[in-house]
Design an enzyme around this catalytic site. Structure first.
Site, PDB file in Angstrom:
ATOM      1  N   SER A 145       0.845  -1.178   0.000  1.00 31.12           N
ATOM      2  CA  SER A 145       0.000   0.000   0.000  1.00 31.12           C
ATOM      3  C   SER A 145       0.885   1.234   0.000  1.00 31.12           C
ATOM      4  O   SER A 145       2.074   1.167   0.336  1.00 31.12           O
ATOM      5  CB  SER A 145      -0.896   0.001   1.244  1.00 31.12           C
ATOM      6  OG  SER A 145      -1.525   1.257   1.431  1.00 31.12           O
ATOM      7  N   TYR A 158      -2.762  -0.608  10.371  1.00 27.90           N
ATOM      8  CA  TYR A 158      -2.782  -0.961   8.948  1.00 27.90           C
ATOM      9  C   TYR A 158      -1.454  -0.569   8.298  1.00 27.90           C
ATOM     10  O   TYR A 158      -0.846  -1.365   7.563  1.00 27.90           O
ATOM     11  CB  TYR A 158      -3.943  -0.254   8.249  1.00 27.90           C
ATOM     12  CG  TYR A 158      -4.037  -0.512   6.763  1.00 27.90           C
ATOM     13  CD1 TYR A 158      -4.677  -1.641   6.274  1.00 27.90           C
ATOM     14  CD2 TYR A 158      -3.481   0.382   5.848  1.00 27.90           C
ATOM     15  CE1 TYR A 158      -4.768  -1.882   4.908  1.00 27.90           C
ATOM     16  CE2 TYR A 158      -3.567   0.146   4.477  1.00 27.90           C
ATOM     17  CZ  TYR A 158      -4.215  -0.981   4.013  1.00 27.90           C
ATOM     18  OH  TYR A 158      -4.293  -1.212   2.662  1.00 27.90           O
TER      19      TYR A 158
END
Length: 254
Positions: A145, A158
């Site tokens: 990501s 995350y």
């Protein structure tokens, strides 16, 4: 040289691929000739997604298993190898998101994020790599990501899990490259998906994002397919330990 990007006769396992970006990647790779193995935690969801691809004339299999359970993972990989065929490419796509202020983040949510986003990459890659080492060939693609490099409010766990995916990619490269196994990652920026729909609908956030991103827009999910095709094909045979950011230039800008 004309077949550098061909995925004909390749079996590609994509975790978490019954919906979302995983489903999109499955369709895009199948359209390039691959036989894709759809994974979900539920067999009916996996089979429904696979049947949708087969209805379009594409090759798709379905197999449900829990990517955070080492025994379930090993049994599933053994079954794929013995019943479907050698796994040529593994795409570790399964992932979840939870949002809370850091000081109020529940421990259970932390554990869930780490298990799905980080531990599963280790478990599934380990099981698949054992077979790839014997064949001395294979490709593993880990979905990271933009948060593999950048932090943001309410998603610290995350970001930590995706930072770990970056280092798993590099560490696996160092150990597996000698066996002609390429381990790389794709790090999406901000894309319009079910997971980000609330942010897409937030005008203030979308305005900020468009100003922050040199491309001045959200990414369209289909724009991830090209990177996945490249890293799955012979065109990337000497690319290893690389994290490909597909982010409209966000990481390059200040």
């Amino acid at each position: 040289m004309t077949n550098l990007f061909s995925l004909d006769n390749k079996n590609i396992l994509i975790t978490g691929s019954s919906r979302g970006l995983g489903s999109l990647l499955a369709k895009g790779l199948a359209e390039q000739g691959a036989a894709v193995i759809i994974n979900s935690t539920r067999q009916d969801s996996a089979e429904k997604a696979a049947e949708k691809l087969r209805a379009e004339g594409l090759i798709a299999h379905a197999l449900a298993f829990d990517v955070t359970d080492s025994q379930a993972v090993q049994q599933a990989i053994d079954r794929i190898e013995n019943e479907i065929g050698a796994i040529d490419v593994l795409i570790n796509n399964a992932g979840i998101q939870r949002r809370h202020k850091f000081t109020e983040f529940p421990e259970k949510d932390w554990d869930d994020i780490v298990a799905v986003n980080q531990k599963s990459v280790f478990l599934v890659s380990q099981a698949v790599a054992r077979y790839m080492i014997k064949r001395e060939r294979g490709k593993i693609i880990n979905i990271g990501s933009i948060q593999s490099e950048l932090g943001r409010d309410t998603i610290t766990p995350y970001a930590a899990s995706k930072g770990a995916v970056k280092m798993l990619t590099r560490g696996m490269c160092v150990e597996l490259a000698r066996y002609n196994i390429q381990v790389n990652g794709i790090a999406p920026g901000y894309f319009k998906t079910d997971m980000t729909q609330a942010l897409v609908d937030d005008k203030a956030f979308s305005d900020w994002l468009c100003k922050r991103t040199p491309a001045a827009r959200w990414g369209n999910p289909e724009e991830l397919i090209g990177g996945a095709v490249f890293l799955s094909s012979r065109a990337s045979d000497f690319v290893n330990g690389h994290l490909l950011f597909i982010d409209g230039g966000m990481l390059a800008a200040v």
